[in-house]
Each structure stands twice: as structure tokens, then as C-alpha cells.
Design a protein around this motif. Structure first.
Motif, PDB file in Angstrom:
ATOM      1  N   ALA A 425       0.830  -1.204   0.000  1.00  0.00           N
ATOM      2  CA  ALA A 425       0.000   0.000   0.000  1.00  0.00           C
ATOM      3  C   ALA A 425       0.867   1.257   0.000  1.00  0.00           C
ATOM      4  N   ASN A 426       0.461   2.210  -0.801  1.00  0.00           N
ATOM      5  CA  ASN A 426       1.094   3.536  -0.846  1.00  0.00           C
ATOM      6  C   ASN A 426       2.576   3.475  -1.210  1.00  0.00           C
ATOM      7  N   LYS A 427       2.950   2.438  -1.949  1.00  0.00           N
ATOM      8  CA  LYS A 427       4.345   2.329  -2.389  1.00  0.00           C
ATOM      9  C   LYS A 427       4.360   2.326  -3.914  1.00  0.00           C
ATOM     10  N   PRO A 428       5.009   3.274  -4.544  1.00  0.00           N
ATOM     11  CA  PRO A 428       4.976   3.345  -6.012  1.00  0.00           C
ATOM     12  C   PRO A 428       5.647   2.130  -6.648  1.00  0.00           C
ATOM     13  N   ALA A 429       5.050   1.661  -7.728  1.00  0.00           N
ATOM     14  CA  ALA A 429       5.598   0.525  -8.470  1.00  0.00           C
ATOM     15  C   ALA A 429       5.757   0.938  -9.915  1.00  0.00           C
ATOM     16  N   LYS A 430       6.980   0.920 -10.399  1.00  0.00           N
ATOM     17  CA  LYS A 430       7.239   1.344 -11.778  1.00  0.00           C
ATOM     18  C   LYS A 430       8.125   0.309 -12.455  1.00  0.00           C
TER      19      LYS A 430
END
Length: 770
Positions: A425-430
Motif C-alpha cells: 500500500a502507498n508504495k509506487p511501483a514502476k
């Protein structure tokens, strides 16, 4: 002919959603709220299981606190997905099995409705918004693998390779006409997993594949699993069967499958997690054997795995270090995803469930059917949800489950499907952008995300980037990043550019995983010109009493023998003297001795006089099997006499009972010499029609779980199955191998079938005895 219920292939659902929303589906990212596990879930209505929108479906999921579920694609962008892979642009290529079980009798299952589609994110918002059909008119496609400038496509019974030109199929090449020969749709090869050693492996198969120039190599390997396959950071494979949580190998995959007389090789097809308990968040009456004691608990929740599939060793870099040893397993019949934690001591890998009493992810939506799990380019965990009502193939569909399907109207619709990803949750994934520059790709061989490492290795090999060789040779010296070293090693192997001195240096490495890879790559580099350089190092490992390296050295005897028989014999003798009580070394050595077992038995008495040693015990077992097999009847004669029976045995029975009729460990007892096969016809017909619940005694041995699957499904539920066909397969097994019983007639089958027409459940041994 044994249990194997709702194991992975599912299939059905969706246009009702459009009536529900009255507008086209917008594919957007959504999250599931964090849940409090102490809160009791709301009661589930078991009278119906309607199709719901993807956003509603996410809200019905309970995911591990700290994580969220995001929607990647749903109908009409994707329909009945069963597998996917990512290309170098991070685009999902999806296998759609639209034809699977359109109803409870499989009407139209053979129609060419399957597809391979590419999902594209044209506006770069992280979610695909365009669907492009790459291939259509396929019959039950089940697996794909991108390699070089093309794609492997598994369309039973064949495996094809299509060249790719501008995202369109080009030249089509037949790779293997018998890729999925025999077996019904639940029991055919799948996976096409491109492993670290540059070979392509499958579940439910004993073949591996590799492209060399314009040729395809096909080699025997260990028979593994049922649906889904993955690898750990060291290239070891993991898989399972529908009733077993997690199986796997202790050794790298390409070794030890060289002796057809050897039924098992210690260290392969090992039970990694023995605990098969599951904890669904909803009642699950819709399982094939739900009427049996012990399948469901008092609240109608499934107790143990019945459709375990898609084991995924999580190798992403997004979840955090506490998830670095996690293996996820899907259970579509219970609408959940389990998390296991594995660890290793020496060569042995074992694990346990991460939680007791709950799961990593569950859903109260009965149509949520997770059938495959994947590491993704952004480090997340992708979930392929077939989103269907029917998940059990007609071959084993019980009357009980047919009633459950009808009660909640699970047959229709047929065109749904969802793909999700799970992220913190609330962790950017790119997604990592994979460069075209070869030297930059070499750097990515040490990336924290396993998908990135694998793809960088594959791109370097597929593009034949020889200009990257200096950087690859340099990468082998980065002792502070063993992952970089290992992938650089196998990339050089794939490019045919490994140098002898480099492998020797890695054989001397104190870090075991690196040393393990050096040992594993030796079959590729042992030649008449190089082998003498390696021999002193191999002998040194024995003299150092390197118990980790010893089984690998034993496997290597196979590759030394064609080059120098004397050197191979010397190495074998040294290993016997140094490790006579090591089961892994014993079985590895026996794997190098096809058709030489009895001669070696005489030699062994001199080398190791104590006949109680493990190596003697293992060899005696193999020799006994060989002598027993010599007594078997000629299968060609039986094939002519019972052609339908032989074909049916191959498609329905062989998977669990073995082609030699001697049973398969973890699945089924032997048919060869079984009193249940050669004895009372009425009992045998009854078992085949309606199944048998164990334990069961065969030839004086009591077979029970986990040695066998505790429940064998019947085939009598298929009303279209002719009495003549059943009679033929029973006659075939009553005359095969060393069995010598009289035939079963179609009239006998018909009479028993009529007498048992009201029966809906499997027999117990006690019932049959009465």
C-alpha cells in the motif's frame, strides 16, 4: 484415473456485468481496504454467485494488511485468461482459453476460440487500455514463451513457434508434435518456463526445450507437477499437484534424468511444504468431492488443497526483504492465494505456511479463480483470474458438483476474466525500462528484481550481443553481487563464450550458490579439449569432502563418459568410496548408469563391501525394477488388441498410475500386480465408475496420504463415455505388464452401471469388501 479435481483450468463468466452497470467497463486501478482479521466476515449467500464488476470483486477480497490489489485488465479487454508473459516493453501477452468447459458436459470445447492477445498501455498511465489479437482460432491454448524474435505457443497436442513481425505472427514452425500428447485438458503440459540455465521447462511434462540457431533441441528431464512452474534465485524449479501445496528440486533442473530405469532421483520432486491446509474466507461447497467426509469442515469451508496450482517463488524487489523467501500458491476452488516461507539447510529446501488460520489473499466471490501468478516488471505480483463458474473438467465432474453449479447458476456467462496486481500500500511501483544498450543490460543482470535479471539475460542471448562479452567477463569478477555473477555465467553459456579459467575460478568460490552454478554449467563446457583442465578441481572437491558439491560431481559422470571412460570410472569410484551413505550421491551415480546397473552392482561389492550402505540399497531397488520390467508383456500386442483401452489409459490413467503401471509417488498405487485390478471384476468396474477413497492395501502394502492422493475420482459421471470404452481400458490394464486376468465385456460394464445409476459418491474399501 486418479483424483485430480478442479486443478487449475477454470472457465466462465461475464456479460451480465454490462447489464449491471449499463455502461462500458472502465479499466482503472483500485485498491482493497486493509482488513482486521479479528472481524468476522459477513454471511455469504450460497443461493447464487452472480457476476460482479471488477471493482466490486476487489472489495470482496481480503488481502494481507499493508498490501492492496489493483486492477490491470478486465473484460472486454481480456477474456478467460489462463497464462501470460511480459515482453521487453513490459507488455503482457495473455493466453485466453475461451473454449474450456462451456457447460457441464463440455459442449463445443473443441472449437477454435482460443487466442493470444497483447495488452498495451497507450497513454502510459500504468494500466493497459488497448487489446491486440496476435493469434486467434486456437483450440484450448495453454502456454506461451517469448524467445528470440518469436513466440512458442502450446496448442495441444502440438508446440509451435511463430516468428513475430510488428506484433503479428510470421512463419509458423512445428517444434513438437507430441508436446501434449494424451491426457485430458486438466493433465497436459503447461508453463513453458524459461529458466536460468537457458532451457524451457514445463509442468506436467518430462521434456525440456532449447533453441539453437534454427533448430529446436528436445531433451528428457524430470516429470514435474501439474499446473504452473517457477524458479528461485538459483534456478531451481518449484511446482505442485492439485492436492499438494509445494514441490520442488534441491538441484538445478538439467541433471539426473538420464536413466529411464530409475523411477526417482533423490533431490528431485521433493515435498517442500507438506502442510496442505487452506483457510477460505467463504463456504466452498462447490468442490468436486464436497459431499465426502473431511473435504469440507462443519461450516462448509474447504479443509485441504484440492486445486493447488501456479506456485510462484516471489523474486520481486517491491515487497521488502521479509518476503524474499516467499512462495505463493493459488487455490481457485477456494478463491484464495496462499503464502509459504521456505528456507534451506545445506542441499535441502523446506518450508512452512506463513500463517495459520488465514491466507495472504482470499475472496468471498465464488467466481474469483486465480489460476496463475507471476513476478512482474515493476516488482509486483500479478494474478491471472479466469473469473469463471465451472472449474472442474467434465472427465471427473461429479453429480454433486453438477448440482452445485446448477444451484448457483455458475455455467454462464463465459467471456469474463481479470488480471490484478498486488503491491504494498502507498508504495509506487514502476516497471524498469530495459535498454537496448548491451553493456547496460549486463548491469541489470544484478538487479534486485528477478524478472529484470531474467529478461536482461534473455535479451542478451536472443539478440546475440557479442559486443557485451567484455562486460560479461568483467561481471564474473563482481564477488560482492553473486546474483550478477550467476546470471553473467549463464548469459556467457547462452552465447557460447564461457572460458575455462572463468569456470575454474568459480568452482573455487567459497560462496556455495556461485559454486553450485559453476558445477551446473560444466555439462555445457566439458569437451575433449577442456575436460582435463577440470578434472583436478573435481577431484579436489572430493578430497575436501564437499558434501554440497558431491551430488553434482556424481551427475557429471554422465558427461565425462562419452569423452573419457577411464576418467569417468575413476571419478565414480572416488565418489563411492567417499560418500557411500549419501542418498543424493547414490542416486546421482545410478542416474549415470542406464543399462549398466547390474554390472555396477558387482563392481560395487568390491568398492564398498558393506551391503547395508545406502548406495547398495538404492541400486538393489533399481535392479529389482529392471528384472520386474523384463517380465512385462509386449505393449505393442496389447495396443493392437485394445486400441481404445490403450488410448484411454494414456489420456486418463497413466498420469497417476505411471506408464509402467507401478504407480506414482504422491498420486496413486500400482496397477501392475494389484489384486484390485486382477480380482473381482465387479469391484474394479465400480471403482472406475465412481472412484475410491483410500487408504487402500495393494500387494500387502497399505497406501495412504501422503504416499498417494487419498481419493481416486471415477469416470462414470461422464454419461457420454461408452460402456465399450470402459470395458476396453479395464481389459487393457487386466492384461498389461504382469497382469493376466480375463477381459471385461461391455455388457458387464452396462449391468453394473445400471445397478449403480443412483450412486453419487466414491466407494470406500469397506463398502467394496461388503
Amino acid at each position: 484415473m486418479l483424483k485430480l479435481r478442479s486443478v487449475f483450468l477454470l472457465v466462465l463468466t461475464c456479460f451480465l456485468f454490462y447489464c449491471h452497470t449499463n455502461k462500458p467497463l472502465q479499466v482503472t486501478q483500485t485498491t482493497a481496504p486493509e482488513t482486521n482479521r479479528k472481524t468476522e466476515p459477513a454471511p455469504v449467500d450460497l443461493s447464487s454467485s452472480p457476476v460482479i464488476s471488477p471493482l466490486e470483486a476487489i472489495n470482496k477480497m481480503r488481502v494481507e494488511p499493508g498490501f492492496e490489489v489493483k486492477l490491470i485488465a478486465a473484460e472486454p479487454l481480456v477474456s478467460t485468461p489462463v497464462a501470460l508473459t511480459f515482453d521487453e516493453k513490459a507488455r503482457p501477452w495473455v493466453v485466453e482459453m475461451d473454449g474450456y468447459m462451456p457447460d457441464t458436459i463440455g459442449t463445443g470445447e473443441d472449437k477454435p476460440t482460443g487466442k493470444i492477445v497483447i495488452l498495451e498501455d497507450t497513454n502510459q498511465d500504468g494500466t493497459p487500455d488497448e487489446r491486440r489479437i496476435f493469434l486467434d482460432s486456437l483450440v484450448l491454448p495453454r502456454a506461451i514463451c517469448l524467445i528470440e524474435k518469436g513466440i512458442l505457443v502450446a496448442e495441444p497436442p502440438s508446440l509451435y513457434y511463430y516468428e513475430i513481425k510488428n506484433d503479428r505472427p510470421g512463419k509458423k514452425t512445428l517444434v513438437d508434435a507430441s508436446y501434449a500428447e494424451g491426457g485430458n485438458v486438466e493433465h497436459q503440459p503447461n508453463g513453458l518456463y524459461r529458466a536460468m540455465d537457458n532451457w524451457i521447462y514445463n509442468a506436467k511434462s518430462s521434456k525440456r526445450y532449447r533453441k539453437k540457431g534454427d533448430k529446436w533441441l528436445i531433451e528428457p528431464t524430470h516429470f514435474r507437477g501439474q499446473w504452473g512452474i517457477s524458479q528461485d534465485n538459483y534456478g531451481r524449479l518449484y511446482y505442485n499437484t492439485n492436492s499438494e501445496n509445494l514441490l520442488g528440486d534441491y538441484f538445478t533442473p538439467g541433471l539426473g534424468a538420464t536413466n529411464k530405469n530409475q523411477r526417482r532421483v533423490a533431490g528431485y520432486v521433493q515435498k517442500i511444504v507438506a502442510d496442505n491446509k487452506v483457510y477460505p474466507s467463504r463456504p466452498t461447497p462447490g468442490v468436486n468431492r464436497g459431499y465426502m467426509n473431511g473435504i469440507l469442515n462443519e461450516s462448509k469451508h474447504l479443509v485441504n488443497f484440492t486445486a493447488a496450482c501456479a506456485p510462484l517463488v516471489y523474486r520481486g524487489d517491491l515487497f521488502g526483504p521479509e518476503y524474499a523467501t516467499s512462495v505463493f500458491v493459488a487455490e481457485p476452488s477456494a478463491n484464495l492465494i496462499k503464502r509459504n516461507i521456505i528456507n534451506e539447510q545445506g542441499l535441502v529446501v523446506k518450508g512452512e505456511q506463513a500463517y495459520q488460520g488465514h491466507e495472504f489473499l482470499t475472496s468471498v466471490d465464488e467466481r474469483f479463480r486465480p489460476v496463475n501468478l507471476y513476478d512482474a516488471p515493476d516488482g509486483s505480483l500479478y494474478v491471472v483470474d479466469m473469473y469463471r463458474g465451472i472449474i472442474q473438467h467434465k472427465t471427473y465432474l461429479t453429480t454433486y458438483l453438477k448440482n452445485e453449479i446448477g444451484r448457483r447458476q455458475l455455467t454462464q456467462p463465459l467471456n469474463c476474466g481479470r488480471i490484478y496486481k498486488i503491491v504494498p500500500a502507498n508504495k509506487p511501483a514502476k516497471a524498469v525500462t530495459l535498454p537496448g544498450n548491451p553493456d547496460q543490460l549486463v548491469t541489470l543482470l544484478g538487479h534486485a528484481n528477478g524478472w529484470v535479471r531474467d529478461k536482461a539475460q534473455q535479451m542478451l542471448i536472443d539478440s546475440k550481443y557479442t559486443q557485451a562479452l567484455p562486460a560479461l567477463h568483467q561481471a564474473l569478477k563482481h564477488k560482492d553481487n553473486s546474483l550478477l555473477v550467476m546470471h553473467a555465467l549463464w548469459t556467457l553459456e547462452g552465447l557460447g563464450a564461457l572460458q575455462t579459467e572463468e569456470v575454474l575460478n568459480l568452482l573455487r568460490e567459497p560462496t556455495w550458490p556461485v559454486r553450485m552454478q559453476a558445477l551446473s554449467v560444466l555439462p555445457s563446457v566439458l569437451t575433449k579439449n577442456t575436460y582435463k583442465s577440470y578434472l583436478p578441481e573435481l577431484k579436489s572437491l572430493i578430497s575436501q569432502n564437499d558434501t554440497l558439491a558431491a551430488p553434482y560431481l556424481a551427475f557429471l559422470v554422465s558427461y565425462l563418459q562419452p569423452i573419457d571412460k577411464t576418467a569417468a570410472k575413476t571419478l565414480r569410484q572416488q565418489l563411492v568410496k567417499s560418500f557411500p551413505n549419501n542418498e543424493y550421491v547414490a542416486d546421482a551415480l545410478i542416474s549415470t548408469l542406464p543399462e549398466q546397473e547390474e554390472a555396477f552392482q558387482k563392481e560395487l561389492v568390491v568398492l564398498a563391501p558393506d551391503t547395508n550402505l545406502v548406495i547398495h540399497q538404492e541400486l538393489r531397488g533399481v535392479v529389482a525394477n529392471i528384472k520386474s520390467a523384463r517380465k512385462n508383456k509386449d505393449p505393442k500386442v496389447l495396443l493392437k488388441e485394445f486400441p481404445k483401452g490403450a488410448a484411454m489409459f494414456t489420456s486418463t490413467c497413466q498420469t497417476c498410475h505411471g506408464p509402467d503401471g507401478n504407480g506414482v509417488n504422491g498420486l496413486a498405487p500400482p496397477l501392475n500386480g494389484s489384486e484390485w485390478v486382477t480380482g473381482d471384476k465387479e469391484k474394479l468396474v465400480s471403482i472406475v465408475l465412481f472412484g475410491l477413497t483410500g487408504p487402500v492395501q495393494v500387494k500387502g502394502h497399505l497406501y495412504k496420504a501422503p504416499e498417494i492422493n487419498g481419493d481416486m475420482p471415477g469416470i462414470g459421471y461422464d454419461k457420454d463415455l461408452a460402456n465399450e470404452d470402459i470395458a476396453q481400458v479395464l481389459s487393457y490394464i487386466r492384461r498389461s505388464w504382469q497382469n493376466n486376468a480375463d477381459k471385461v465385456s461391455a455388457e458387464e460394464v452396462a449391468k453394473i452401471r445400471q445397478n449403480l445409476k443412483a450412486r453419487q459418491k466414491a466407494f470406500t474399501v469397506q463398502e467394496l469388501i461388503k
